[in-house]
Write an enzyme that holds these catalytic residues in place. Sequence first.
Site, PDB file in Angstrom:
ATOM      1  N   HIS A  10      12.044  48.728 -16.107  1.00  0.00           N
ATOM      2  CA  HIS A  10      11.220  47.571 -15.790  1.00  0.00           C
ATOM      3  C   HIS A  10      11.879  46.304 -16.325  1.00  0.00           C
ATOM      4  O   HIS A  10      12.560  46.329 -17.329  1.00  0.00           O
ATOM      5  CB  HIS A  10       9.789  47.708 -16.319  1.00  0.00           C
ATOM      6  N   HIS A  21      11.121  42.372 -17.480  1.00  0.00           N
ATOM      7  CA  HIS A  21      10.073  41.480 -17.969  1.00  0.00           C
ATOM      8  C   HIS A  21      10.370  40.045 -17.551  1.00  0.00           C
ATOM      9  O   HIS A  21      11.502  39.582 -17.687  1.00  0.00           O
ATOM     10  CB  HIS A  21      10.036  41.473 -19.501  1.00  0.00           C
TER      11      HIS A  21
END
Length: 134
Positions: free
Chosen positions: A98, A100
């Site tokens: 992921h 950010h």
Amino acid sequence: MDCVFCSIVNGTRKAYPLYDDDHHMAFLDRYPLSWGHTLIIPKTHYTTLPDMDAESIGSLFSLVSVIAPAVLKSTDTTAFNVAQNNGSAAKQLVPHVHVHIIPRHPDRPIQWNSRLVISDEKFCKLADKIRRLL
């Protein structure tokens, strides 16, 4: 144990979605470092970047330029950090790749070891505002 982000992708875990295509999702971080903290994930489960091919990595990171402007406008700032952690020693808390997007405000320093707790109502309003801008 089930992957938190895979559960979001398959719709069995609640999220505050911002963006969704055939290969990626973006949603608000449930325990953000700052207001508007957003995560972009591949829908396919990869634990770390080295598990992905270069084209998939490029496709994932290219979404930062699509999603960040809407996040920034919605949170009334022009600055942000992009972060991506690989492995527990690098503080990767969810073992699913992921990226950010962390909005920054000059008068609100981030406490990197502290997370905000935000109401469902406020999350829903912010997610709606960002989606309208995408």
